[in-house]
Design an enzyme around this catalytic site. Sequence first.
Site, short mmCIF file in Angstrom:
data_model
loop_
_atom_site.label_atom_id
_atom_site.label_comp_id
_atom_site.label_asym_id
_atom_site.label_seq_id
_atom_site.Cartn_x
_atom_site.Cartn_y
_atom_site.Cartn_z
N HIS A 64 0.84 -1.20 0.00
CA HIS A 64 0.00 0.00 0.00
C HIS A 64 0.87 1.25 0.00
CE1 HIS A 64 -3.59 2.40 1.25
NE2 HIS A 64 -2.63 3.18 1.71
N GLU A 65 1.84 1.29 0.90
CA GLU A 65 2.71 2.47 0.99
C GLU A 65 3.59 2.61 -0.25
OE1 GLU A 65 2.07 4.74 3.16
OE2 GLU A 65 0.62 3.38 4.07
N HIS A 68 1.78 4.48 -2.99
CA HIS A 68 1.92 5.93 -2.84
C HIS A 68 3.28 6.38 -3.36
CE1 HIS A 68 -1.71 6.63 -0.50
NE2 HIS A 68 -1.35 5.71 0.38
#
Length: 146
Positions: A64-65, A68
């Site tokens: 998820h990170e 980004h």
Amino acid sequence: MNLTDYVKTVSIEDFGWKFKHQALWNKRLRTTGGRFFPKDGHLDFNPKLYEEHGLETFRKIVRHELCHYHLYFQGKGCKHGDRDFKDLLARVDGLRYAPKMRNQAENYFLYQCQSCGHTYRRKRRVNTQKFGCGLCQGKLIFLNQS
């Protein structure tokens, strides 16, 4: 486990792109699995989530990170609502939301009416001098915090 090396491995295996910055543990994170800092490119991760939920869930948080991270440096939409972000997250099987932690259970204040015995659960404290029972206008007494 060396966190930066682990994040680099996940980035190469799952995305095919290099992670060129630093990944750190941040004990102050409470409700989030991790954070991306666009200013210097580093990632923070919550060590409690890793301890409670294991490596498989933590890997999804790292993905998820990294979504980004990679989208930001490619100049694409890197926010949660952006289509680029949602598509990449689905492609790499990352977590959309961080799982709840055990100590993050909801706390309630319990009150009971002295007259009718009705019990109230409230997230915020109630001023029992000012407010009474909604059913019979009786006096409320504080029971405990659950």
